[in-house]
Write a protein that holds these residues in place. Structure first.
Motif, PDB file in Angstrom:
ATOM      1  N   ALA A 174       0.833  -1.199   0.000  1.00 37.65           N
ATOM      2  CA  ALA A 174       0.000   0.000   0.000  1.00 37.65           C
ATOM      3  C   ALA A 174       0.869   1.251   0.000  1.00 37.65           C
ATOM      4  N   VAL A 175       1.892   1.238   0.816  1.00 36.63           N
ATOM      5  CA  VAL A 175       2.797   2.385   0.871  1.00 36.63           C
ATOM      6  C   VAL A 175       3.522   2.551  -0.460  1.00 36.63           C
ATOM      7  N   LYS A 176       3.910   1.440  -1.067  1.00 33.28           N
ATOM      8  CA  LYS A 176       4.602   1.496  -2.349  1.00 33.28           C
ATOM      9  C   LYS A 176       3.688   2.028  -3.442  1.00 33.28           C
ATOM     10  N   ALA A 177       2.409   1.642  -3.404  1.00 33.49           N
ATOM     11  CA  ALA A 177       1.466   2.046  -4.448  1.00 33.49           C
ATOM     12  C   ALA A 177       0.913   3.445  -4.223  1.00 33.49           C
ATOM     13  N   LEU A 178       0.640   3.792  -2.980  1.00 32.44           N
ATOM     14  CA  LEU A 178      -0.064   5.043  -2.686  1.00 32.44           C
ATOM     15  C   LEU A 178       0.793   6.078  -1.959  1.00 32.44           C
ATOM     16  N   GLY A 179       1.954   5.656  -1.515  1.00 34.77           N
ATOM     17  CA  GLY A 179       2.786   6.567  -0.738  1.00 34.77           C
ATOM     18  C   GLY A 179       2.452   6.481   0.743  1.00 34.77           C
ATOM     19  N   LYS A 180       3.124   7.287   1.508  1.00 35.42           N
ATOM     20  CA  LYS A 180       2.893   7.311   2.948  1.00 35.42           C
ATOM     21  C   LYS A 180       1.494   7.827   3.247  1.00 35.42           C
ATOM     22  N   PRO A 181       0.737   7.127   4.085  1.00 32.03           N
ATOM     23  CA  PRO A 181      -0.638   7.560   4.365  1.00 32.03           C
ATOM     24  C   PRO A 181      -0.677   8.884   5.138  1.00 32.03           C
ATOM     25  N   ASP A 182      -1.764   9.612   4.939  1.00 29.63           N
ATOM     26  CA  ASP A 182      -1.958  10.857   5.689  1.00 29.63           C
ATOM     27  C   ASP A 182      -2.250  10.561   7.146  1.00 29.63           C
ATOM     28  N   SER A 183      -2.796   9.385   7.394  1.00 32.37           N
ATOM     29  CA  SER A 183      -3.079   8.967   8.769  1.00 32.37           C
ATOM     30  C   SER A 183      -2.869   7.465   8.875  1.00 32.37           C
ATOM     31  N   ASP A 184      -2.202   7.050   9.982  1.00 35.33           N
ATOM     32  CA  ASP A 184      -1.937   5.628  10.208  1.00 35.33           C
ATOM     33  C   ASP A 184      -2.266   5.334  11.667  1.00 35.33           C
ATOM     34  N   THR A 185      -3.481   4.846  11.876  1.00 37.42           N
ATOM     35  CA  THR A 185      -3.950   4.633  13.246  1.00 37.42           C
ATOM     36  C   THR A 185      -4.588   3.261  13.379  1.00 37.42           C
ATOM     37  N   SER A 186      -4.085   2.461  14.313  1.00 40.91           N
ATOM     38  CA  SER A 186      -4.673   1.154  14.624  1.00 40.91           C
ATOM     39  C   SER A 186      -4.892   0.312  13.368  1.00 40.91           C
ATOM     40  N   PHE A 187      -3.862   0.220  12.571  1.00 39.08           N
ATOM     41  CA  PHE A 187      -3.900  -0.595  11.357  1.00 39.08           C
ATOM     42  C   PHE A 187      -4.965  -0.127  10.368  1.00 39.08           C
ATOM     43  N   ASN A 192      -6.197  11.312   2.152  1.00 32.52           N
ATOM     44  CA  ASN A 192      -7.150  12.376   1.888  1.00 32.52           C
ATOM     45  C   ASN A 192      -7.306  12.596   0.392  1.00 32.52           C
ATOM     46  N   ALA A 193      -8.539  12.872  -0.024  1.00 34.02           N
ATOM     47  CA  ALA A 193      -8.848  13.174  -1.415  1.00 34.02           C
ATOM     48  C   ALA A 193      -9.902  14.270  -1.451  1.00 34.02           C
ATOM     49  N   LYS A 194     -10.234  14.728  -2.637  1.00 37.37           N
ATOM     50  CA  LYS A 194     -11.191  15.808  -2.779  1.00 37.37           C
ATOM     51  C   LYS A 194     -12.573  15.375  -2.298  1.00 37.37           C
ATOM     52  N   ASP A 195     -13.047  16.027  -1.233  1.00 37.18           N
ATOM     53  CA  ASP A 195     -14.373  15.750  -0.657  1.00 37.18           C
ATOM     54  C   ASP A 195     -14.547  14.277  -0.273  1.00 37.18           C
ATOM     55  N   SER A 196     -13.439  13.573  -0.025  1.00 35.00           N
ATOM     56  CA  SER A 196     -13.553  12.141   0.257  1.00 35.00           C
ATOM     57  C   SER A 196     -12.336  11.637   1.029  1.00 35.00           C
ATOM     58  N   LEU A 197     -12.412  10.366   1.382  1.00 35.45           N
ATOM     59  CA  LEU A 197     -11.333   9.730   2.132  1.00 35.45           C
ATOM     60  C   LEU A 197     -11.177   8.286   1.646  1.00 35.45           C
ATOM     61  N   LEU A 198      -9.945   7.889   1.432  1.00 35.14           N
ATOM     62  CA  LEU A 198      -9.624   6.515   1.055  1.00 35.14           C
ATOM     63  C   LEU A 198      -9.019   5.823   2.272  1.00 35.14           C
ATOM     64  N   LYS A 199      -9.641   4.699   2.673  1.00 35.43           N
ATOM     65  CA  LYS A 199      -9.177   4.006   3.871  1.00 35.43           C
ATOM     66  C   LYS A 199      -8.862   2.550   3.552  1.00 35.43           C
ATOM     67  N   LEU A 200      -7.757   2.068   4.127  1.00 33.87           N
ATOM     68  CA  LEU A 200      -7.349   0.673   3.976  1.00 33.87           C
ATOM     69  C   LEU A 200      -7.334   0.027   5.351  1.00 33.87           C
ATOM     70  N   ASP A 201      -8.123  -1.025   5.511  1.00 33.98           N
ATOM     71  CA  ASP A 201      -8.145  -1.770   6.764  1.00 33.98           C
ATOM     72  C   ASP A 201      -7.088  -2.864   6.709  1.00 33.98           C
ATOM     73  N   ILE A 202      -6.185  -2.900   7.713  1.00 36.47           N
ATOM     74  CA  ILE A 202      -5.072  -3.837   7.737  1.00 36.47           C
ATOM     75  C   ILE A 202      -5.300  -4.878   8.841  1.00 36.47           C
ATOM     76  N   ASP A 203      -5.107  -6.142   8.515  1.00 33.08           N
ATOM     77  CA  ASP A 203      -5.193  -7.213   9.512  1.00 33.08           C
ATOM     78  C   ASP A 203      -3.975  -7.120  10.440  1.00 33.08           C
ATOM     79  N   PRO A 204      -4.190  -6.929  11.741  1.00 28.38           N
ATOM     80  CA  PRO A 204      -3.047  -6.762  12.651  1.00 28.38           C
ATOM     81  C   PRO A 204      -2.190  -8.021  12.795  1.00 28.38           C
ATOM     82  N   LYS A 205      -2.754  -9.184  12.514  1.00 23.53           N
ATOM     83  CA  LYS A 205      -1.995 -10.425  12.660  1.00 23.53           C
ATOM     84  C   LYS A 205      -1.142 -10.716  11.422  1.00 23.53           C
TER      85      LYS A 205
END
Length: 221
Positions: A174-187, A192-205
């Motif tokens: 994800a980091v390689k494809a999208l770059g460093k996230p604007d926010s990285d909290t609890s996996f 951030n995008a125009k009038d929207s938000l892209l979120k990736l849910d990461i399995d902690p295990k």
């Protein structure tokens, strides 16, 4: 009397000699002609190419059919097409955000034309209310004005359109494809995008991507 006897004896001797000569001649003819006749009767005479209904080339080696090669080639092409379809191309554009080939604020009719009728649909009564169209590995939420407000990809076979990023990839992808996230909290990686938000849910295990969401964010007053 004695002369007659000698004459008869001489005549018999001549006849015997002639008979023997005839017998030897016949035996010689049979001996010389017999094998050829037998060979002629048992083995058919070889015909030249000029007399055959078709020409034969005994020195020509039969070339292998190329069916298998063509099949392998077709199979390889199919595999490449499938891989290309799975990985997908393109990158995330914050100014024109898309996910799974669907853009935010796109009309419902355009989505149905692209994906077909949903497997299931239902309404969320939250504020604001939203109608959810469920496809295999893909959920799309529509506002009451029939525009896309929410997109979620959870299937590994869905083309995300994010530089080949897929469900099940490691978080480093994800980091390689999208770059460093604007926010990285609890996996949860957020971009951030125009009038929207892209979120990736990461399995902690396993540290793999479980789902990717793109949704409209209303500006606070």
């Amino acid at each position: 009397m004695k002369r007659n006897y000698i004459t008869i004896l001489a005549l018999l001797t001549v006849i015997a000699v002639l008979a023997a000569a005839c017998g030897n001649k016949q035996e010689l003819e049979q001996h010389s002609a017999g094998p050829d006749q037998e060979a002629t009767s048992s083995v058919p005479a070889f015909q030249s190419d000029a007399t055959l209904p078709f020409k034969t080339d005994t020195n020509k080696v039969k070339e292998p059919l190329e069916i298998s090669a063509s099949k392998d080639k077709d199979q390889t092409a199919k595999e490449q097409t499938g891989t290309e379809k799975k990985t997908g191309a393109g990158s995330f554009d914050p100014d024109r955000p898309k996910l799974g080939g669907i853009a935010l604020f796109e009309k419902k009719d355009a989505v149905v034309k692209m994906l077909g009728n949903p497997v299931e649909q239902y309404t969320l009564e939250d504020e604001p209310s939203m109608t959810i169209y469920e496809y295999d590995g893909l959920h799309i939420g529509f506002h009451k004005d029939d525009t896309v407000q929410f997109i979620e990809v959870s299937g590994a076979d869905i083309v995300t359109g994010l530089q080949g990023l897929q469900i099940g990839d490691q978080e480093q992808a994800a980091v390689k494809a999208l770059g460093k996230p604007d926010s990285d909290t609890s996996f949860v990686y957020s971009y951030n995008a125009k009038d929207s938000l892209l979120k990736l849910d990461i399995d902690p295990k396993t540290e793999t991507i479980l789902s990717i969401k793109l949704f409209v964010v209303e500006e606070s007053a």
